[in-house]
Structures are given as structure tokens and as C-alpha cells.
Scaffold this motif. Structure first.
Motif: not given
Length: 129
Positions: A68-74, A77-82, A84-89
């Protein structure tokens, strides 16, 4: 004898950044280990750069399976909450499931992705170089 075994172990273990896979979206690169997680960079099928965080996989080159994992893109997006990965929400994130073909490096995998907390609706193959 011990030196020869140590050298063989070092040669069989990839260095970070040496592990690269090819996918329809472009290369997937093992970037770093942080907090016990492996972090891979890739281009999400939405076209934006993203990072995949796989808890518990840091330094694991011999016992890979389904994780299981998660991804964070640049992307926008459409997610209601942000997240943060590496300080960038980012509002471009979701859950992921990575399924390696074999337990040991090098091995290909299938990556399934969902948006936010939604179901995993996208997947793609990544082939070991």
C-alpha cells in the motif's frame, strides 16, 4: 572469503537512482529513502509530475510484494484537503497499490492509483530496465 561475499552483496544491491522502470507515462525512478519509505518519481496519467511514497519499502531489494502506498502530484487536483510532501502542499494526491512481479531486484510492477480517498481507477505497468 568474507570480503568476496561482502563485495557480491554490494554489487547485487542497486544504489538509489539506479533503479529505473519504463512505463507508458515515461520513466519511474527510485529517488530516495526517507522515514522508512521508498520514494519514486513518475508522471501521473493526468500528465503531471508525481511522487509515490511506499512506507516500509526503504532499502528493501529482496522481499518485495504488494505494498500500500500514496502518491502526491503537482497538478491542480480536486481533493478537498491538501497533502504536503517535501513542504509543498498539493490538492493532487491519492492512495496507491504497487504490485511487484517478483520479490527481488530487478523486477517490474503494476501500479494502481486512486484520487483523494476514492477507489483506485487507474493503473499502469512499469518494466524494469
Amino acid at each position: 572469503m568474507f570480503r568476496a561475499l561482502s563485495l557480491a552483496a554490494l554489487l547485487a544491491t542497486p544504489a538509489l537512482g539506479d533503479e529505473v522502470w519504463d512505463s507508458a507515462q515515461g520513466p519511474v525512478v527510485y529517488e530516495e529513502d526517507t522515514g522508512g519509505a521508498a520514494v519514486l518519481s513518475f508522471t501521473h496519467p493526468n500528465g503531471y509530475p508525481a511522487r509515490l511514497v511506499i512506507p516500509g519499502l526503504a532499502g528493501n531489494y529482496q522481499d518485495r510484494a504488494v505494498h500500500r502506498a500514496f502518491w502526491v502530484g503537482q497538478g491542480p487536483g480536486t481533493c478537498f484537503a491538501a497533502m504536503s510532501l517535501g513542504g509543498q502542499p498539493s490538492h493532487d494526491w491519492g492512495e496507491a497499490l504497487i504490485s511487484f512481479d517478483r520479490p527481488a531486484f530487478p523486477t517490474s510492477f503494476t501500479l494502481s492509483l486512486g484520487d483523494c480517498f476514492g477507489p483506485m481507477t487507474t493503473s499502469f505497468r512499469a518494466l524494469a530496465r
